[in-house]
Structures are given as C-alpha cells and as structure tokens.
Design a protein around this motif. Sequence first.
Motif, short mmCIF file in Angstrom:
data_model
loop_
_atom_site.label_atom_id
_atom_site.label_comp_id
_atom_site.label_asym_id
_atom_site.label_seq_id
_atom_site.Cartn_x
_atom_site.Cartn_y
_atom_site.Cartn_z
N GLY A 123 -5.68 6.95 14.66
CA GLY A 123 -6.98 7.60 14.77
C GLY A 123 -7.42 8.01 13.38
O GLY A 123 -7.08 7.36 12.39
N PHE A 124 -8.11 9.10 13.27
CA PHE A 124 -8.73 9.47 12.00
C PHE A 124 -7.85 10.44 11.21
O PHE A 124 -7.54 11.53 11.69
N ILE A 125 -7.45 9.99 10.05
CA ILE A 125 -6.61 10.81 9.18
C ILE A 125 -7.34 10.84 7.83
O ILE A 125 -7.69 9.78 7.30
N GLY A 176 0.84 -1.21 0.00
CA GLY A 176 0.00 0.00 0.00
C GLY A 176 0.87 1.25 0.00
O GLY A 176 0.43 2.33 0.40
N ILE A 187 -1.69 7.24 0.84
CA ILE A 187 -1.38 8.49 1.55
C ILE A 187 -0.51 8.25 2.78
O ILE A 187 0.52 8.88 2.96
N LEU A 188 -0.90 7.31 3.62
CA LEU A 188 -0.13 7.10 4.86
C LEU A 188 1.19 6.38 4.59
O LEU A 188 2.24 6.74 5.14
N ASP A 230 2.37 -1.60 -4.42
CA ASP A 230 0.98 -1.14 -4.46
C ASP A 230 0.27 -1.86 -5.60
O ASP A 230 0.90 -2.25 -6.59
N ILE A 239 -1.11 -2.41 10.25
CA ILE A 239 -1.88 -1.19 10.50
C ILE A 239 -3.30 -1.59 10.94
O ILE A 239 -4.10 -2.07 10.12
N SER A 240 -3.55 -1.42 12.21
CA SER A 240 -4.88 -1.66 12.73
C SER A 240 -5.65 -0.34 12.68
O SER A 240 -5.36 0.50 11.81
N ASN A 268 -11.67 7.29 3.53
CA ASN A 268 -12.67 7.73 4.53
C ASN A 268 -13.22 9.13 4.27
O ASN A 268 -14.10 9.60 4.98
N LEU A 300 -9.29 -7.73 2.04
CA LEU A 300 -8.19 -6.80 1.77
C LEU A 300 -7.44 -6.47 3.06
O LEU A 300 -6.21 -6.52 3.12
N TYR A 334 -14.90 -3.44 7.71
CA TYR A 334 -13.62 -2.81 8.06
C TYR A 334 -13.33 -3.00 9.55
O TYR A 334 -12.22 -3.35 9.94
N LEU A 366 -3.44 -9.68 -2.19
CA LEU A 366 -4.33 -10.84 -2.08
C LEU A 366 -3.95 -11.94 -3.07
O LEU A 366 -4.68 -12.92 -3.21
N GLY A 372 1.86 3.17 -2.21
CA GLY A 372 1.48 4.30 -3.06
C GLY A 372 0.42 5.15 -2.39
O GLY A 372 0.05 6.21 -2.90
P1 NAD Z 1 -4.92 4.87 0.93
O1 NAD Z 1 -6.15 4.45 0.19
O2 NAD Z 1 -4.31 6.19 0.62
O3 NAD Z 1 -3.79 3.76 0.80
C1 NAD Z 1 -4.05 2.39 0.63
C2 NAD Z 1 -3.19 1.90 -0.53
O4 NAD Z 1 -3.38 0.47 -0.64
C3 NAD Z 1 -3.60 2.50 -1.87
O5 NAD Z 1 -2.48 3.08 -2.52
C4 NAD Z 1 -4.15 1.32 -2.66
O6 NAD Z 1 -3.88 1.41 -4.06
C5 NAD Z 1 -3.41 0.16 -2.02
N1 NAD Z 1 -4.11 -1.11 -2.22
C6 NAD Z 1 -5.45 -1.32 -2.23
N2 NAD Z 1 -5.71 -2.61 -2.48
C7 NAD Z 1 -4.52 -3.22 -2.63
C8 NAD Z 1 -4.12 -4.56 -2.93
N3 NAD Z 1 -5.03 -5.53 -3.11
N4 NAD Z 1 -2.80 -4.83 -3.03
C9 NAD Z 1 -1.87 -3.86 -2.85
N5 NAD Z 1 -2.18 -2.59 -2.58
C10 NAD Z 1 -3.49 -2.27 -2.47
O7 NAD Z 1 -5.34 4.77 2.46
P2 NAD Z 1 -4.53 5.10 3.78
O8 NAD Z 1 -5.47 5.86 4.63
O9 NAD Z 1 -3.19 5.63 3.49
O10 NAD Z 1 -4.43 3.63 4.41
C11 NAD Z 1 -3.25 2.95 4.76
C12 NAD Z 1 -3.58 1.96 5.87
O11 NAD Z 1 -3.91 2.68 7.06
C13 NAD Z 1 -4.79 1.08 5.58
O12 NAD Z 1 -4.58 -0.21 6.10
C14 NAD Z 1 -5.89 1.75 6.36
O13 NAD Z 1 -6.94 0.88 6.68
C15 NAD Z 1 -5.11 2.19 7.58
N6 NAD Z 1 -5.75 3.21 8.42
C16 NAD Z 1 -6.08 4.44 7.91
C17 NAD Z 1 -6.66 5.36 8.75
C18 NAD Z 1 -7.06 6.72 8.26
O14 NAD Z 1 -7.69 7.45 9.03
N7 NAD Z 1 -6.73 7.09 7.05
C19 NAD Z 1 -6.90 5.07 10.09
C20 NAD Z 1 -6.55 3.81 10.57
C21 NAD Z 1 -5.97 2.89 9.73
#
Ligand code: NAD
Length: 272
Positions: free
Chosen positions: A199-201, A16, A20-21, A40, A150-151, A206, A123, A165, A68, A18
């Motif tokens: 927390g929430f980002i 993942g 944001i986090l 990614d 990442i929980s 989202n 996923l 989720y 997957l 690519g």
């Molecule tokens: P994001 O959508 O920006 O990043 C997720 C990345 O995973 C994407 O680039 C997407 O292309 C990739 N992806 C999706 N399906 C895939 C697959 N089958 N194989 C490989 N890559 C795949 O979201 P994010 O917010 O940066 O999330 C990163 C992690 O942090 C996730 O596990 C998310 O659940 C977790 N998280 C996010 C938050 C939040 O508030 N944003 C909070 C808690 C946990």
Amino acid sequence: MDIEKELKDKVVVITGGGGILCSEMAKAFAKYKSKVAVLDLYKEKTEKVVEEIKNNGGQAIGIGANVLDKESLEKAKEIILDTFGTVDILINGAGGNHESATTSSEKTFFDLNIDDISKVFNLNFLGTVLPSQIFGKIMAEKKKGIIINISSMAAIRPLTRTIAYSAAKAAVSNFTQWLAVYMNQEYSPHIRVNAIAPGFIITDQNRYLLIDKETGDLTQRGRNVINATPMGRFGMPSDLIGIVLFLCSESASFINGAIIPVDGAFSAYSGV
Ligand code: NAD
C-alpha cells in the motif's frame, strides 16, 4: 517455520537496495545471517546500508548497478559469484514513479512527454525483467531459487495521475505470474516467483504527491489515501518484512505466482 536456519547463508540479491523499502529488507536478511548483495544505481547509497549491516555483525557487499543495463548487471553478477558463490534469492526492488510522468493541473495527459512515460515504465517493468534474466538464470541452472517482485496498489486499479507507474506495475504483476509458470514448466518446481503489492508508504518517490512541500501537511491525495485505507494509516517499511521473509521460507513452498497485498485493506475496500 525455522526462518533462522532457512535463511542462514542464503545469498540474497536486492536491487534498489539503497532505497527506503529495500534497505530495510537488506538489513532484515542480514539479521537472519543471509549474505546480502545490495545493488543500487547509486553506489554511495549501498555503502551506508552495507556499513550498518557489517556494524551489526552481518555479511553484505554493495554494488553500483543499473537494472536497465545488461552489462552492468553482468558485472554485478560476477562480483556476487566471486564473493558469495551463488544466488539463492532475488528481490527486484528498484523502481518508482517520477513527477515528469505524472499528470497535474498544469500538465494534462496530452502534454506528457513519451520519453518520460518510457523512463518510468522501463524502470519498473524492464528493470524487473532484466535482473530476472541475469540472476534467474543461475536459479534455472541449479533448479532452485526464489524471486520476489515489488508490484503496487497501482497495478490492481490504476491510481489517478500516475499513468506510466500504474501501467508498469500491472505489467510487473503479470510478469510475476508468467515467470512463475515458465520457471516451473521449463526448469524446476523448486523455483518460486511471487510479488508483494505494498500500500502507501511515504518514500522519496511519492512524498511530493502525499505531503505538501510547504506546510508538511497531507495533500488532498494523501488524505484520500488514508480515507481509503481501512487501517487508517500509511504503511511503514517494516510492515513489508514479515511477508518477504515468509515468502523466502519453506513455509511458503507451495506459494508461487502470487501477488500479495500489504496494504491495510486498501485493495479490499470498495469505498462504501
Ligand atoms: P526508493 O526511491 O527509496 O528506492 C528505490 C531505489 O531504486 C533507490 O535507491 C534508487 O536509487 C534505486 N534505483 C532507481 N533507478 C535504478 C536503476 N536504474 N538501477 C538500480 N537502482 C535504481 O523507493 P521505495 O519506495 O523504497 O521503492 C522500492 C520499490 O517499492 C519500488 O519498486 C517502488 O515502486 C515499490 N513500491 C513503493 C511503494 C511506496 O509506497 N513507497 C508502494 C508500492 C510499491
């Protein structure tokens, strides 16, 4: 903590990457001279991150890989071993929620399609388990390694609406503890498996829940989140970097099987 020395030349795989986090994490590791494999589902998303890392003098490769799909991960592993020689750290970052597996005023629990629930569950949960098998095996063989999952806040108490989720992230926390124990008992005390629970980002997965598409204002849910976060704000991707680097350092050498909230006290607050 001599993080610069400890992270230099470490091979870090980020699924993942690519997103944001995790793109932020990839850039942070590269800054400390780690060799970063950015994985990614969408190769083009990795290319942007890799380009930025290289422009700043870092080392990285971008690989299109589906968390997957075992074959796709095996191919990625081959490329990483050919390029960097080993894997030291795995960040299981791929995941997220989807509108199709979220209840709303138009879609009740009873209307949810089981395939949509499976997709989000798989996923987040299987997408953490499978890369841990493929890359964790290298760690088991060399009896050393670090995995960070990442929980989410959704794992501690389920969030309304996000049924699949929440269940999947609870499973990710449980799996983190399970794998930590398993790796120590079966392979080595020098393998650590921890999770962060952000927390929430605001990110792509989202935004539709937290920001009103038309007005750009917070939704009621977005306001509820802020009201339930004693620090009074959403997190920023950069808020996760300190804990991730710390968990990969020697200073964290006795931290194993932990799920660490990074949430502005959301999980500590009872609402009263
Ligand atoms: P994001 O959508 O920006 O990043 C997720 C990345 O995973 C994407 O680039 C997407 O292309 C990739 N992806 C999706 N399906 C895939 C697959 N089958 N194989 C490989 N890559 C795949 O979201 P994010 O917010 O940066 O999330 C990163 C992690 O942090 C996730 O596990 C998310 O659940 C977790 N998280 C996010 C938050 C939040 O508030 N944003 C909070 C808690 C946990």
